[in-house]
Motif scaffolding. Structure first.
Motif, PDB file in Angstrom:
ATOM      1  N   VAL A 148       0.841  -1.202   0.000  1.00 39.63           N
ATOM      2  CA  VAL A 148       0.000   0.000   0.000  1.00 39.63           C
ATOM      3  C   VAL A 148       0.880   1.258   0.000  1.00 39.63           C
ATOM      4  O   VAL A 148       1.830   1.356   0.763  1.00 39.63           O
ATOM      5  CB  VAL A 148      -0.939   0.020   1.233  1.00 39.63           C
ATOM      6  N   MET A 149       0.548   2.200  -0.877  1.00 39.02           N
ATOM      7  CA  MET A 149       1.205   3.506  -0.881  1.00 39.02           C
ATOM      8  C   MET A 149       0.365   4.427   0.005  1.00 39.02           C
ATOM      9  O   MET A 149      -0.859   4.397  -0.065  1.00 39.02           O
ATOM     10  CB  MET A 149       1.260   4.089  -2.301  1.00 39.02           C
ATOM     11  N   SER A 150       1.018   5.263   0.783  1.00 43.36           N
ATOM     12  CA  SER A 150       0.301   6.091   1.754  1.00 43.36           C
ATOM     13  C   SER A 150      -0.742   6.999   1.121  1.00 43.36           C
ATOM     14  O   SER A 150      -1.788   7.257   1.717  1.00 43.36           O
ATOM     15  CB  SER A 150       1.289   6.915   2.573  1.00 43.36           C
ATOM     16  N   ALA A 151      -0.498   7.496  -0.092  1.00 46.23           N
ATOM     17  CA  ALA A 151      -1.435   8.432  -0.727  1.00 46.23           C
ATOM     18  C   ALA A 151      -2.689   7.740  -1.277  1.00 46.23           C
ATOM     19  O   ALA A 151      -3.726   8.376  -1.457  1.00 46.23           O
ATOM     20  CB  ALA A 151      -0.734   9.184  -1.851  1.00 46.23           C
ATOM     21  N   ASP A 152      -2.617   6.444  -1.545  1.00 49.23           N
ATOM     22  CA  ASP A 152      -3.725   5.734  -2.195  1.00 49.23           C
ATOM     23  C   ASP A 152      -4.955   5.629  -1.293  1.00 49.23           C
ATOM     24  O   ASP A 152      -4.841   5.320  -0.108  1.00 49.23           O
ATOM     25  CB  ASP A 152      -3.290   4.335  -2.624  1.00 49.23           C
ATOM     26  N   ASN A 153      -6.121   5.876  -1.901  1.00 45.70           N
ATOM     27  CA  ASN A 153      -7.368   5.739  -1.143  1.00 45.70           C
ATOM     28  C   ASN A 153      -8.459   5.005  -1.931  1.00 45.70           C
ATOM     29  O   ASN A 153      -9.578   4.868  -1.470  1.00 45.70           O
ATOM     30  CB  ASN A 153      -7.866   7.110  -0.651  1.00 45.70           C
ATOM     31  N   VAL A 154      -8.127   4.520  -3.129  1.00 44.93           N
ATOM     32  CA  VAL A 154      -9.041   3.707  -3.927  1.00 44.93           C
ATOM     33  C   VAL A 154      -8.243   2.502  -4.416  1.00 44.93           C
ATOM     34  O   VAL A 154      -7.110   2.651  -4.887  1.00 44.93           O
ATOM     35  CB  VAL A 154      -9.599   4.476  -5.149  1.00 44.93           C
ATOM     36  N   PHE A 155      -8.843   1.318  -4.310  1.00 47.08           N
ATOM     37  CA  PHE A 155      -8.117   0.105  -4.675  1.00 47.08           C
ATOM     38  C   PHE A 155      -8.931  -0.703  -5.679  1.00 47.08           C
ATOM     39  O   PHE A 155     -10.155  -0.763  -5.599  1.00 47.08           O
ATOM     40  CB  PHE A 155      -7.824  -0.720  -3.411  1.00 47.08           C
ATOM     41  N   CYS A 156      -8.234  -1.323  -6.623  1.00 45.52           N
ATOM     42  CA  CYS A 156      -8.891  -2.065  -7.689  1.00 45.52           C
ATOM     43  C   CYS A 156      -8.268  -3.448  -7.829  1.00 45.52           C
ATOM     44  O   CYS A 156      -7.109  -3.679  -7.454  1.00 45.52           O
ATOM     45  CB  CYS A 156      -8.756  -1.324  -9.013  1.00 45.52           C
ATOM     46  N   PHE A 157      -9.040  -4.356  -8.437  1.00 50.14           N
ATOM     47  CA  PHE A 157      -8.611  -5.748  -8.584  1.00 50.14           C
ATOM     48  C   PHE A 157      -9.059  -6.272  -9.944  1.00 50.14           C
ATOM     49  O   PHE A 157     -10.170  -5.986 -10.389  1.00 50.14           O
ATOM     50  CB  PHE A 157      -9.221  -6.599  -7.469  1.00 50.14           C
ATOM     51  N   LEU A 158      -8.194  -7.071 -10.556  1.00 54.26           N
ATOM     52  CA  LEU A 158      -8.521  -7.750 -11.806  1.00 54.26           C
ATOM     53  C   LEU A 158      -8.096  -9.206 -11.670  1.00 54.26           C
ATOM     54  O   LEU A 158      -6.926  -9.484 -11.386  1.00 54.26           O
ATOM     55  CB  LEU A 158      -7.786  -7.104 -12.992  1.00 54.26           C
TER      56      LEU A 158
END
Length: 164
Positions: A148-158
């Motif tokens: 996880v990067m600290s700035a990320d707040n939306v996560f996606c999966f494929l």
């Protein structure tokens, strides 16, 4: 003419210039090179673990990047997906071509699950991932080893097994 090929530490400087300009100047994201030490250690962080890092070049100029961090036997995370503003859109289709190369690499290397984290202000990026069959998932649903990067707040999966 567009060329996409794997890059290594020798490209760190133009990669850092491209990415920091987009993050800081274009989207006002308060992130620095200190927050992204992986960009100074491309081979160590991406390649040695079984991932890769690609650059998109037009007439020798770096105009886009995408990277893959393999964090488990069959799982990896997309990182550093950036295209210079003047080269975005359907005319060049660089983001799509970068993603297709990454997905092909995943198939060749038996990586079945691809995750990514992004920032909610990057609305076009989210639409792009959704068009490419990524689903949004809760942070709590990420694998334990996901970087996880600290700035990320939306996560996606494929799931590549389901989409092949």
């Amino acid at each position: 003419m567009l060329e996409i090929h794997p890059v290594n530490n020798t490209y760190s400087e133009p990669i850092i210039d491209l990415i920091l300009n987009i993050q800081q100047k274009e989207f006002n994201i308060p992130i620095t090179i200190e927050d992204q030490p992986d960009l100074l250690k491309i081979e160590e962080f991406y390649l040695n673990a079984g991932g890769n890092f690609w650059g998109a070049f037009i007439n020798g100029e770096l105009v886009g990047t995408i990277a893959l961090v393999k964090f488990d036997e069959k799982a990896a995370a997309i990182r550093k997906m950036f295209v210079k503003k003047e080269f975005r859109g359907k005319e060049y289709n660089i983001a799509q071509k970068l993603l297709e190369i990454l997905i092909a690499y995943c198939h060749e290397n038996r990586i079945d699950e691809v995750y990514l984290g992004t920032i909610s202000v990057l609305k076009a990026a989210l639409r792009f991932y959704e068009r490419n069959h990524f689903g949004i998932i809760a942070k709590e649903s990420l694998p334990v080893k996901f970087p996880v990067m600290s700035a990320d707040n939306v996560f996606c999966f494929l799931n590549l097994k389901a989409n092949s």
